[in-house]
Scaffold this motif. Structure first.
Motif, PDB file in Angstrom:
ATOM      1  N   THR A  75      46.958  39.773  44.174  1.00 23.06           N
ATOM      2  CA  THR A  75      46.685  39.943  45.605  1.00 23.06           C
ATOM      3  C   THR A  75      45.483  40.846  45.832  1.00 23.06           C
ATOM      4  O   THR A  75      44.587  40.532  46.631  1.00 23.06           O
ATOM      5  CB  THR A  75      47.922  40.527  46.311  1.00 23.06           C
ATOM      6  N   ALA A  76      45.438  41.971  45.118  1.00 20.79           N
ATOM      7  CA  ALA A  76      44.344  42.930  45.306  1.00 20.79           C
ATOM      8  C   ALA A  76      43.014  42.356  44.830  1.00 20.79           C
ATOM      9  O   ALA A  76      41.985  42.500  45.497  1.00 20.79           O
ATOM     10  CB  ALA A  76      44.661  44.223  44.564  1.00 20.79           C
ATOM     11  N   ARG A  77      43.027  41.697  43.681  1.00 15.54           N
ATOM     12  CA  ARG A  77      41.774  41.172  43.128  1.00 15.54           C
ATOM     13  C   ARG A  77      41.219  40.034  43.976  1.00 15.54           C
ATOM     14  O   ARG A  77      40.015  39.987  44.255  1.00 15.54           O
ATOM     15  CB  ARG A  77      41.997  40.697  41.685  1.00 15.54           C
ATOM     16  N   THR A  78      42.069  39.109  44.374  1.00 13.01           N
ATOM     17  CA  THR A  78      41.582  37.960  45.140  1.00 13.01           C
ATOM     18  C   THR A  78      41.122  38.372  46.536  1.00 13.01           C
ATOM     19  O   THR A  78      40.252  37.719  47.119  1.00 13.01           O
ATOM     20  CB  THR A  78      42.664  36.869  45.245  1.00 13.01           C
ATOM     21  N   ARG A  79      41.663  39.455  47.057  1.00 14.18           N
ATOM     22  CA  ARG A  79      41.231  39.935  48.370  1.00 14.18           C
ATOM     23  C   ARG A  79      39.794  40.442  48.324  1.00 14.18           C
ATOM     24  O   ARG A  79      39.086  40.427  49.339  1.00 14.18           O
ATOM     25  CB  ARG A  79      42.171  41.047  48.840  1.00 14.18           C
ATOM     26  N   ARG A  80      39.347  40.879  47.152  1.00 18.25           N
ATOM     27  CA  ARG A  80      38.014  41.481  47.038  1.00 18.25           C
ATOM     28  C   ARG A  80      36.979  40.564  46.392  1.00 18.25           C
ATOM     29  O   ARG A  80      35.853  40.984  46.142  1.00 18.25           O
ATOM     30  CB  ARG A  80      38.118  42.795  46.256  1.00 18.25           C
ATOM     31  N   VAL A  81      37.349  39.317  46.104  1.00 15.53           N
ATOM     32  CA  VAL A  81      36.382  38.401  45.501  1.00 15.53           C
ATOM     33  C   VAL A  81      35.363  37.974  46.555  1.00 15.53           C
ATOM     34  O   VAL A  81      35.696  37.772  47.724  1.00 15.53           O
ATOM     35  CB  VAL A  81      37.091  37.174  44.882  1.00 15.53           C
ATOM     36  N   LEU A  82      34.106  37.853  46.140  1.00 16.53           N
ATOM     37  CA  LEU A  82      33.026  37.495  47.052  1.00 16.53           C
ATOM     38  C   LEU A  82      32.787  35.996  47.056  1.00 16.53           C
ATOM     39  O   LEU A  82      32.750  35.357  46.002  1.00 16.53           O
ATOM     40  CB  LEU A  82      31.726  38.183  46.623  1.00 16.53           C
ATOM     41  N   ASP A  83      32.591  35.446  48.230  1.00 19.64           N
ATOM     42  CA  ASP A  83      32.114  34.073  48.330  1.00 19.64           C
ATOM     43  C   ASP A  83      30.654  34.063  47.872  1.00 19.64           C
ATOM     44  O   ASP A  83      29.866  34.923  48.288  1.00 19.64           O
ATOM     45  CB  ASP A  83      32.211  33.589  49.775  1.00 19.64           C
ATOM     46  N   PRO A  84      30.259  33.128  47.000  1.00 17.91           N
ATOM     47  CA  PRO A  84      28.872  33.110  46.509  1.00 17.91           C
ATOM     48  C   PRO A  84      27.829  33.063  47.618  1.00 17.91           C
ATOM     49  O   PRO A  84      26.721  33.586  47.456  1.00 17.91           O
ATOM     50  CB  PRO A  84      28.824  31.836  45.655  1.00 17.91           C
ATOM     51  N   SER A  85      28.173  32.482  48.752  1.00 22.83           N
ATOM     52  CA  SER A  85      27.207  32.375  49.847  1.00 22.83           C
ATOM     53  C   SER A  85      26.855  33.733  50.441  1.00 22.83           C
ATOM     54  O   SER A  85      25.860  33.864  51.159  1.00 22.83           O
ATOM     55  CB  SER A  85      27.754  31.462  50.945  1.00 22.83           C
ATOM     56  N   LEU A  86      27.663  34.755  50.134  1.00 17.33           N
ATOM     57  CA  LEU A  86      27.432  36.087  50.685  1.00 17.33           C
ATOM     58  C   LEU A  86      26.576  36.968  49.784  1.00 17.33           C
ATOM     59  O   LEU A  86      26.337  38.131  50.105  1.00 17.33           O
ATOM     60  CB  LEU A  86      28.777  36.784  50.937  1.00 17.33           C
ATOM     61  N   LEU A  87      26.116  36.416  48.657  1.00 18.73           N
ATOM     62  CA  LEU A  87      25.369  37.243  47.707  1.00 18.73           C
ATOM     63  C   LEU A  87      23.893  37.373  48.067  1.00 18.73           C
ATOM     64  O   LEU A  87      23.232  38.313  47.627  1.00 18.73           O
ATOM     65  CB  LEU A  87      25.501  36.665  46.293  1.00 18.73           C
ATOM     66  N   ALA A 213      39.787  48.182  40.166  1.00 16.77           N
ATOM     67  CA  ALA A 213      39.122  49.202  40.981  1.00 16.77           C
ATOM     68  C   ALA A 213      38.708  48.562  42.310  1.00 16.77           C
ATOM     69  O   ALA A 213      38.665  47.333  42.431  1.00 16.77           O
ATOM     70  CB  ALA A 213      37.898  49.747  40.238  1.00 16.77           C
ATOM     71  N   PRO A 214      38.389  49.362  43.321  1.00 14.23           N
ATOM     72  CA  PRO A 214      38.029  48.802  44.638  1.00 14.23           C
ATOM     73  C   PRO A 214      36.601  48.262  44.661  1.00 14.23           C
ATOM     74  O   PRO A 214      35.715  48.802  45.325  1.00 14.23           O
ATOM     75  CB  PRO A 214      38.202  50.002  45.579  1.00 14.23           C
ATOM     76  N   VAL A 215      36.370  47.184  43.909  1.00 15.27           N
ATOM     77  CA  VAL A 215      35.035  46.601  43.792  1.00 15.27           C
ATOM     78  C   VAL A 215      35.014  45.216  44.433  1.00 15.27           C
ATOM     79  O   VAL A 215      36.034  44.537  44.525  1.00 15.27           O
ATOM     80  CB  VAL A 215      34.606  46.487  42.309  1.00 15.27           C
ATOM     81  N   ARG A 216      33.823  44.796  44.872  1.00 19.03           N
ATOM     82  CA  ARG A 216      33.612  43.423  45.326  1.00 19.03           C
ATOM     83  C   ARG A 216      33.000  42.667  44.157  1.00 19.03           C
ATOM     84  O   ARG A 216      31.997  43.098  43.587  1.00 19.03           O
ATOM     85  CB  ARG A 216      32.670  43.388  46.538  1.00 19.03           C
ATOM     86  N   TRP A 217      33.591  41.542  43.798  1.00 16.72           N
ATOM     87  CA  TRP A 217      33.183  40.866  42.572  1.00 16.72           C
ATOM     88  C   TRP A 217      32.975  39.373  42.789  1.00 16.72           C
ATOM     89  O   TRP A 217      33.518  38.771  43.708  1.00 16.72           O
ATOM     90  CB  TRP A 217      34.205  41.110  41.467  1.00 16.72           C
ATOM     91  N   LEU A 218      32.160  38.817  41.910  1.00 15.49           N
ATOM     92  CA  LEU A 218      31.814  37.401  41.962  1.00 15.49           C
ATOM     93  C   LEU A 218      32.379  36.718  40.725  1.00 15.49           C
ATOM     94  O   LEU A 218      32.186  37.188  39.604  1.00 15.49           O
ATOM     95  CB  LEU A 218      30.288  37.244  41.999  1.00 15.49           C
ATOM     96  N   ASN A 219      33.059  35.598  40.915  1.00 15.03           N
ATOM     97  CA  ASN A 219      33.696  34.869  39.817  1.00 15.03           C
ATOM     98  C   ASN A 219      32.669  33.940  39.158  1.00 15.03           C
ATOM     99  O   ASN A 219      32.828  32.720  39.129  1.00 15.03           O
ATOM    100  CB  ASN A 219      34.880  34.067  40.379  1.00 15.03           C
TER     101      ASN A 219
END
Length: 239
Positions: A75-87, A213-219
């Motif tokens: 739940t925590a990780r998927t909440r912080r994943v970035l949509d590629p269009s936002l990079l 950690a409280p990071v925004r990440w790209l898959n």
């Protein structure tokens, strides 16, 4: 013993260990393992319990450990994943060995695991030493092409200074990166994980310790590998 591998491909036993007929057992084991993790069992004891019950081999147990996590972590990780269009226009910081070895494995047909959190992880590991393989440069060029499409403002690769041959790899990444848009920056750090865990920028990793950690990440690894016909992707959480 020196590492003389020329490819980041599958282990000789992987064709049997991850064959289609093995997947129902592995998926059931993954569900049971996650059930125990959700109830506070320590990972080593839970993995032994599940591994023994389903008579799993060592690499199959490693696969479960790489792919599984608690519901809370998902739940925590998927909440912080970035949509590629936002990079576009943002800085992108890359966990270098984590991304590179996964794409090397994808190109070499090694086993890639879709984790419960949606990330893609390989079964390779870097323990104190890294060796360039036939897939290294092609992997970097695939990564470069995909990153260019995302239009980040800056790309920074972080490599572990203590890992043998990191300096040589950094030089190669810089060489490939001069042809990329934007050109890549490469840094050798004693603890890239610590830097990435505290980064305000978009990051690329599948490392659980960083993703918690409280990071925004790209898959990014999964995004690239799913477009490679050579990639052998095993989803332990498919319906």
């Amino acid at each position: 013993m020196p590492d003389r591998r020329r490819h980041r491909g599958p282990h000789p036993e992987d064709a049997a260990l991850f064959a289609a007929e093995m997947l129902p057992r592995l998926r059931t084991a993954a569900v049971d393992f996650c059930y125990l993790l959700d109830r506070g069992y320590a990972e080593p004891s839970a993995l032994k319990l599940v591994g023994d019950r389903y008579a799993l081999r060592a690499r199959q147990r490693t696969a479960l450990a790489r792919a599984c996590c608690t519901t809370e972590a998902v739940t925590a990780r998927t909440r912080r994943v970035l949509d590629p269009s936002l990079l576009a226009g943002r800085e992108l910081w890359i966990d270098g060995y984590n991304l590179l070895t996964t794409i090397e494995a994808a190109l070499a047909g090694g086993v890639l695991l879709v984790g419960r959190d949606g990330t893609l992880r390989d079964l390779a590991s870097v323990h104190g030493s890294y060796r360039k393989v036939a897939e290294t440069e092609p992997a970097l060029r695939h990564i470069g092409a995909h990153i260019a499409d995302l239009k980040p403002a800056r790309v920074v690769w972080l490599l572990d200074r203590p890992v043998s041959n990191s300096g040589r790899l950094a030089a190669l990444i810089r060489e490939v990166g001069t042809e990329c848009v934007p050109p890549w920056t490469v840094r050798l750090e004693d603890s890239p994980d610590r830097i990435l865990r505290g980064s305000p920028h978009a990051i690329v990793t599948a490392d659980s310790g960083i993703l918690d950690a409280p990071v925004r990440w790209l898959n990014l690894a999964r995004r690239i590998a799913e477009r490679l016909p050579e990639a052998w992707i095993v989803d332990l959480f498919a319906d």
